[in-house]
Design an enzyme around this catalytic site. Sequence first.
Site, PDB file in Angstrom:
ATOM      1  N   GLY A  96      60.343  56.001  56.862  1.00  0.00           N
ATOM      2  CA  GLY A  96      59.759  56.684  58.014  1.00  0.00           C
ATOM      3  C   GLY A  96      60.733  56.972  59.133  1.00  0.00           C
ATOM      4  O   GLY A  96      60.324  57.153  60.281  1.00  0.00           O
ATOM      5  N   LYS A  97      62.013  57.053  58.808  1.00  0.00           N
ATOM      6  CA  LYS A  97      63.007  57.299  59.861  1.00  0.00           C
ATOM      7  C   LYS A  97      62.760  58.631  60.571  1.00  0.00           C
ATOM      8  O   LYS A  97      62.783  58.706  61.785  1.00  0.00           O
ATOM      9  CB  LYS A  97      64.429  57.296  59.276  1.00  0.00           C
ATOM     10  CG  LYS A  97      64.885  55.936  58.788  1.00  0.00           C
ATOM     11  CD  LYS A  97      66.334  55.982  58.325  1.00  0.00           C
ATOM     12  CE  LYS A  97      66.545  56.869  57.112  1.00  0.00           C
ATOM     13  NZ  LYS A  97      65.783  56.432  55.930  1.00  0.00           N
TER      14      LYS A  97
ATOM     15  N   ASP B 256      69.009  62.937  63.568  1.00  0.00           N
ATOM     16  CA  ASP B 256      68.422  62.477  62.312  1.00  0.00           C
ATOM     17  C   ASP B 256      69.460  62.581  61.194  1.00  0.00           C
ATOM     18  O   ASP B 256      70.399  63.364  61.288  1.00  0.00           O
ATOM     19  CB  ASP B 256      67.176  63.305  61.982  1.00  0.00           C
ATOM     20  CG  ASP B 256      66.285  62.595  60.966  1.00  0.00           C
ATOM     21  OD1 ASP B 256      66.292  61.353  60.928  1.00  0.00           O
ATOM     22  OD2 ASP B 256      65.587  63.290  60.193  1.00  0.00           O
ATOM     23  N   GLU B 257      69.275  61.798  60.158  1.00  0.00           N
ATOM     24  CA  GLU B 257      70.188  61.766  59.006  1.00  0.00           C
ATOM     25  C   GLU B 257      71.630  61.493  59.461  1.00  0.00           C
ATOM     26  O   GLU B 257      72.600  62.046  58.928  1.00  0.00           O
ATOM     27  CB  GLU B 257      70.129  63.078  58.204  1.00  0.00           C
ATOM     28  CG  GLU B 257      68.735  63.498  57.763  1.00  0.00           C
ATOM     29  CD  GLU B 257      68.149  62.625  56.660  1.00  0.00           C
ATOM     30  OE1 GLU B 257      68.788  61.612  56.279  1.00  0.00           O
ATOM     31  OE2 GLU B 257      67.054  62.940  56.186  1.00  0.00           O
ATOM     32  N   ALA B 258      71.771  60.609  60.433  1.00  0.00           N
ATOM     33  CA  ALA B 258      73.076  60.387  61.061  1.00  0.00           C
ATOM     34  C   ALA B 258      74.112  59.792  60.103  1.00  0.00           C
ATOM     35  O   ALA B 258      75.315  59.905  60.350  1.00  0.00           O
ATOM     36  CB  ALA B 258      72.915  59.482  62.286  1.00  0.00           C
TER      37      ALA B 258
END
Length: 238
Positions: A52-53, A124-126
Amino acid sequence: MTDDAAAPICLARPLPDPGDDRAGGCVAVRGVDGRPLHAAALKFFWGPMDCGKSTMALQMNYNHARQGRRGLVTTRIDRSLGPQVTTRIGLAHSAIEVTDDLDLRDLVRDALTDGVRVDYLICDEASFYNLDHVEQMADLVDNYDVDVYAFGLATDFRSCLFPAAQRLFELADEVARIQVEVLCWCGREGLLNARVVDGRVAREGEQVVIGDTVDTADVRYQVLCRRHYRSGDLGPRD
Ligand SMILES: [Zn+2]
């Protein structure tokens, strides 16, 4: 310790030259609107796939925007393969695609040039960003008073830290494991992201290969507990 023991790898980069105005061109003790600088922070939220990031990233964006704060959302290699953040529960939000050449500070500077204050960045998606991007995040916090909230995986399919994730662990003011539990097929807490190729857990290959957690793809990912990640047991198939 034996000679071949793996030594931790330091990913620190040389600090920027103080004369480089790209490094500190916006240093100020007050924001552009004269506000005193608040204590901006770099926070890294991590967890395995499916925890759930991206949902949390969008919720955080919503919460801050509701309070009148202005932010930017960035992503890289979202599962939709488009410039947006998508979530497995159906939420979506447009986002700026991060490329190797993109300087995150330019996003903030460009907005300021257009008269738009940026209070925070949602990244996001770092884990898929490069190391320079992480240094830019720290610079945005320290010299631009911008909060940076990064979300991503900690480890790759080999159970090794992504370089950007390692650097975020090293630099972030706060690191938090996302508390939505993903379960292994055995019921234990899922911890590691196994890459499944032709029905078997892959142990080598490129660090980033696009795949989803759906069961139909040629390359897919499955979150496993450590025990079953290490044994390569994908559980009973239905
Ligand atoms: Zn298990």
